[in-house]
Motif scaffolding. Structure first.
Motif, mmCIF file in Angstrom:
data_model
loop_
_atom_site.group_PDB
_atom_site.id
_atom_site.type_symbol
_atom_site.label_atom_id
_atom_site.label_comp_id
_atom_site.label_asym_id
_atom_site.label_seq_id
_atom_site.Cartn_x
_atom_site.Cartn_y
_atom_site.Cartn_z
ATOM 1 N N GLY A 360 0.818 -1.211 0.000
ATOM 2 C CA GLY A 360 0.000 0.000 0.000
ATOM 3 C C GLY A 360 0.849 1.258 0.000
ATOM 4 O O GLY A 360 0.568 2.217 -0.739
ATOM 5 N N VAL A 361 1.910 1.274 0.811
ATOM 6 C CA VAL A 361 2.793 2.447 0.876
ATOM 7 C C VAL A 361 3.516 2.647 -0.448
ATOM 8 O O VAL A 361 3.581 3.762 -0.986
ATOM 9 N N THR A 362 4.066 1.565 -1.010
ATOM 10 C CA THR A 362 4.806 1.659 -2.261
ATOM 11 C C THR A 362 3.899 2.102 -3.403
ATOM 12 O O THR A 362 4.295 2.919 -4.252
ATOM 13 N N ALA A 363 2.671 1.569 -3.426
ATOM 14 C CA ALA A 363 1.728 1.963 -4.473
ATOM 15 C C ALA A 363 1.350 3.436 -4.352
ATOM 16 O O ALA A 363 1.186 4.139 -5.357
ATOM 17 N N ALA A 364 1.202 3.911 -3.115
ATOM 18 C CA ALA A 364 0.868 5.324 -2.901
ATOM 19 C C ALA A 364 2.003 6.231 -3.346
ATOM 20 O O ALA A 364 1.772 7.348 -3.832
ATOM 21 N N LEU A 365 3.248 5.766 -3.200
ATOM 22 C CA LEU A 365 4.404 6.595 -3.543
ATOM 23 C C LEU A 365 4.803 6.486 -5.012
ATOM 24 O O LEU A 365 5.133 7.500 -5.653
ATOM 25 N N LEU A 366 4.785 5.259 -5.543
ATOM 26 C CA LEU A 366 5.300 5.032 -6.892
ATOM 27 C C LEU A 366 4.221 4.754 -7.932
ATOM 28 O O LEU A 366 4.488 4.871 -9.136
ATOM 29 N N GLY A 367 3.037 4.362 -7.478
ATOM 30 C CA GLY A 367 2.001 3.915 -8.391
ATOM 31 C C GLY A 367 1.838 2.412 -8.268
ATOM 32 O O GLY A 367 2.779 1.696 -7.886
ATOM 33 N N THR A 368 0.666 1.911 -8.623
ATOM 34 C CA THR A 368 0.351 0.498 -8.408
ATOM 35 C C THR A 368 1.224 -0.434 -9.237
ATOM 36 O O THR A 368 1.837 -1.370 -8.710
ATOM 37 N N VAL A 369 1.301 -0.204 -10.540
ATOM 38 C CA VAL A 369 2.062 -1.095 -11.420
ATOM 39 C C VAL A 369 3.551 -1.098 -11.078
ATOM 40 O O VAL A 369 4.155 -2.177 -10.930
ATOM 41 N N PRO A 370 4.194 0.049 -10.937
ATOM 42 C CA PRO A 370 5.615 0.022 -10.540
ATOM 43 C C PRO A 370 5.851 -0.686 -9.216
ATOM 44 O O PRO A 370 6.869 -1.356 -9.042
ATOM 45 N N ALA A 371 4.926 -0.542 -8.268
ATOM 46 C CA ALA A 371 5.092 -1.185 -6.968
ATOM 47 C C ALA A 371 5.111 -2.708 -7.107
ATOM 48 O O ALA A 371 5.940 -3.395 -6.495
ATOM 49 N N VAL A 372 4.197 -3.259 -7.908
ATOM 50 C CA VAL A 372 4.127 -4.713 -8.084
ATOM 51 C C VAL A 372 5.344 -5.231 -8.844
ATOM 52 O O VAL A 372 5.957 -6.239 -8.463
ATOM 53 N N VAL A 373 5.713 -4.555 -9.924
ATOM 54 C CA VAL A 373 6.855 -4.999 -10.734
ATOM 55 C C VAL A 373 8.148 -4.940 -9.923
ATOM 56 O O VAL A 373 8.960 -5.879 -9.948
ATOM 57 N N LEU A 374 8.347 -3.857 -9.204
ATOM 58 C CA LEU A 374 9.542 -3.726 -8.370
ATOM 59 C C LEU A 374 9.592 -4.826 -7.314
ATOM 60 O O LEU A 374 10.663 -5.374 -7.013
ATOM 61 N N GLY A 375 8.437 -5.180 -6.753
ATOM 62 C CA GLY A 375 8.385 -6.250 -5.774
ATOM 63 C C GLY A 375 8.784 -7.591 -6.362
ATOM 64 O O GLY A 375 9.501 -8.375 -5.732
ATOM 65 N N GLY A 376 8.326 -7.876 -7.580
ATOM 66 C CA GLY A 376 8.689 -9.130 -8.234
ATOM 67 C C GLY A 376 10.175 -9.217 -8.517
ATOM 68 O O GLY A 376 10.807 -10.268 -8.315
ATOM 69 N N VAL A 377 10.759 -8.117 -8.973
ATOM 70 C CA VAL A 377 12.204 -8.081 -9.220
ATOM 71 C C VAL A 377 12.963 -8.272 -7.904
ATOM 72 O O VAL A 377 13.975 -8.984 -7.845
ATOM 73 N N GLY A 378 12.460 -7.665 -6.838
ATOM 74 C CA GLY A 378 13.083 -7.839 -5.526
ATOM 75 C C GLY A 378 13.059 -9.281 -5.062
ATOM 76 O O GLY A 378 14.021 -9.768 -4.447
ATOM 77 N N THR A 379 11.980 -9.998 -5.346
ATOM 78 C CA THR A 379 11.881 -11.407 -4.980
ATOM 79 C C THR A 379 12.926 -12.246 -5.708
ATOM 80 O O THR A 379 13.542 -13.143 -5.123
ATOM 81 N N LEU A 380 13.142 -11.958 -6.994
ATOM 82 C CA LEU A 380 14.178 -12.661 -7.758
ATOM 83 C C LEU A 380 15.555 -12.423 -7.141
ATOM 84 O O LEU A 380 16.375 -13.354 -7.031
ATOM 85 N N ALA A 381 15.799 -11.193 -6.709
ATOM 86 C CA ALA A 381 17.078 -10.880 -6.084
ATOM 87 C C ALA A 381 17.240 -11.626 -4.759
ATOM 88 O O ALA A 381 18.326 -12.137 -4.444
ATOM 89 N N VAL A 382 16.165 -11.698 -3.974
ATOM 90 C CA VAL A 382 16.207 -12.410 -2.695
ATOM 91 C C VAL A 382 16.530 -13.886 -2.904
ATOM 92 O O VAL A 382 17.343 -14.468 -2.171
ATOM 93 N N ALA A 383 15.907 -14.517 -3.910
ATOM 94 C CA ALA A 383 16.167 -15.937 -4.177
ATOM 95 C C ALA A 383 17.646 -16.165 -4.480
ATOM 96 O O ALA A 383 18.252 -17.126 -3.984
ATOM 97 N N ALA A 384 18.247 -15.282 -5.262
ATOM 98 C CA ALA A 384 19.656 -15.428 -5.619
ATOM 99 C C ALA A 384 20.562 -15.225 -4.404
ATOM 100 O O ALA A 384 21.506 -15.992 -4.171
ATOM 101 N N ILE A 385 20.274 -14.211 -3.608
ATOM 102 C CA ILE A 385 21.103 -13.912 -2.432
ATOM 103 C C ILE A 385 21.018 -15.027 -1.402
ATOM 104 O O ILE A 385 22.033 -15.459 -0.836
#
Length: 403
Positions: A360-385
């Motif tokens: 909710g916070v990320t969507a309010a700051l960046l917009g809904t679509v960027p918030a979801v896409v950024l979250g998915g990319v972050g998950t890929l990074a977490v899996a690798a780390i």
């Protein structure tokens, strides 16, 4: 009592446990759609959707360690029964709130806070009860079956909630109250036996020390925390349903059901063909698929593609859930299971409810679509780390650990 007679009673109790879980989860999933739509339709503010998650997370975090400690001290069946009764009362309170005609958001958040506190006691007791009702060699299948029941409710509940909301929120919360009454009766019918009670020593923080001392367990629960915290888009589904895909509350119910449809399919496969070889590596692959599917969903403007992405996301998440829960259960002695399950629930609750707030916070700051896409990319990074940081988890084998 003979061993065969005890097995019969255990099977009966496990079935009643699953029935109670089915009805209670169905009720809560049905109500969750109504709460999300009601809040966003009233305020039109993504931040308020995040506050629904935060309202549940804070009390859950406060009470979850005491809840785990209690689960190792008293009859776990009685804890489930008390939680079911309180949840029924909360649902009746929500029914009264919406029946007033002008729902007070503060009252809604208060009700969700009580549900968060209840979950802090319900989760450790429920998770630690299964190993007492099934033999060790059947535990992986029991976990998958338990997860299948959960996912069935996550499929049917949101869809049912979306259709019932067309009749008004009163219909949703009234139905949920009836279902919870049935769950209470099923739990009450379970046989109170000495084997359900566990005598344990130690303190409330022993579960934390246990998890910190086992890298494979710490790695698995923290992987789920950060993957779902970043990649979870559930809180933003009302925005997608209303403003992006424009499918209304019925479409919202279907969107909420799509991940569970994929997860239930995955759980049924795992119940019959458990992943024993290469379990750790497969866990990381599943988390990576979860992240990639989140990115696809975030960018999609097609309802069928969005449904497909959510189904794949749910299937991958179920693989992760079954592998993680089995890993934790088979590596934890029974006298510690309540407290270790509580620690596990801290991570799960943080990833879900706090993840909703983060979305909710990320969507309010960046917009809904960027918030979801950024979250998915972050998950890929977490899996690798995490694959690099926790080699013991990457090499984990269920067949070896369960031998």
């Amino acid at each position: 009592m003979t061993a065969s007679a005890r097995d019969v009673l255990a099977i009966r109790d496990f079935r009643l446990f699953l029935l109670g879980r089915l009805l209670a989860s169905l009720a809560q999933q049905t109500a969750s759609v109504a709460v999300g739509w009601l809040v966003y339709d009233t305020t039109h503010n993504p931040m308020d959707l995040g506050l629904v998650g935060l309202a549940q997370f804070v009390p859950a975090l406060i009470f979850v360690l005491p809840g785990g400690h209690l689960a190792d001290k008293v009859d776990r069946r009685l804890i489930l029964l008390a939680c079911s009764l309180v949840t029924t009362l909360v649902m009746l309170a929500l029914l009264a709130i919406v029946a007033s005609g002008s729902p007070d958001m503060v009252a809604v958040y208060a009700a969700m806070s009580v549900l968060g506190a209840v979950r802090a006691f319900w989760g450790p007791a429920g998770q630690s009860l299964t190993p007492l009702l099934v033999r060790r060699d059947l535990l992986s299948r029991a976990v998958a079956l338990n997860s299948t029941v959960w996912q069935i409710t996550v499929i049917a509940g949101p869809a049912l909630g979306g259709f019932l909301y067309a009749l008004g929120p009163v219909a949703v919360f009234g139905t949920s109250s009836v279902l919870l009454t049935g769950a209470t009766l099923a739990t009450f019918a379970m046989t109170a036996r000495l084997s359900i009670r566990t005598e344990s020593s130690g303190g409330i923080f022993d579960g934390i020390r246990f998890v910190l001392g086992r890298p494979e367990i710490l790695g698995s629960v923290s992987l789920d925390l950060f993957a779902v915290l970043l990649g979870g888009a559930t809180a933003l589904l009302p925005i997608y349903a209303r403003d992006i895909l424009m499918v209304g509350p019925v479409g919202l119910g279907l969107l909420r059901s799509a991940p569970a449809l994929g997860a239930a399919t995955s759980a049924l496969v795992l119940a019959h063909r458990p992943m024993e070889r290469g379990a750790g590596a497969k866990l990381f692959v599943a988390v990576a698929i979860f992240g990639a599917a989140t990115v696809v969903f975030g960018l999609s403007t097609s309802f069928p593609l969005s449904m497909a992405a959510l189904a794949v996301l749910g299937a991958a998440d179920m693989v992760s859930v079954v592998l993680r829960q089995t890993l934790v259960q088979i590596n934890t002695p029974d006298e510690m299971r309540g407290r270790v399950s509580a620690v596990n629930l801290v991570f799960i609750t943080a990833s879900n409810e706090l993840g909703e707030f983060e979305s909710g916070v990320t969507a309010a700051l960046l917009g809904t679509v960027p918030a979801v896409v950024l979250g998915g990319v972050g998950t890929l990074a977490v899996a690798a780390i995490w694959a690099y940081r926790f080699p013991a988890l990457r090499r984990f084998e269920l067949s070896k650990e369960g031998a």
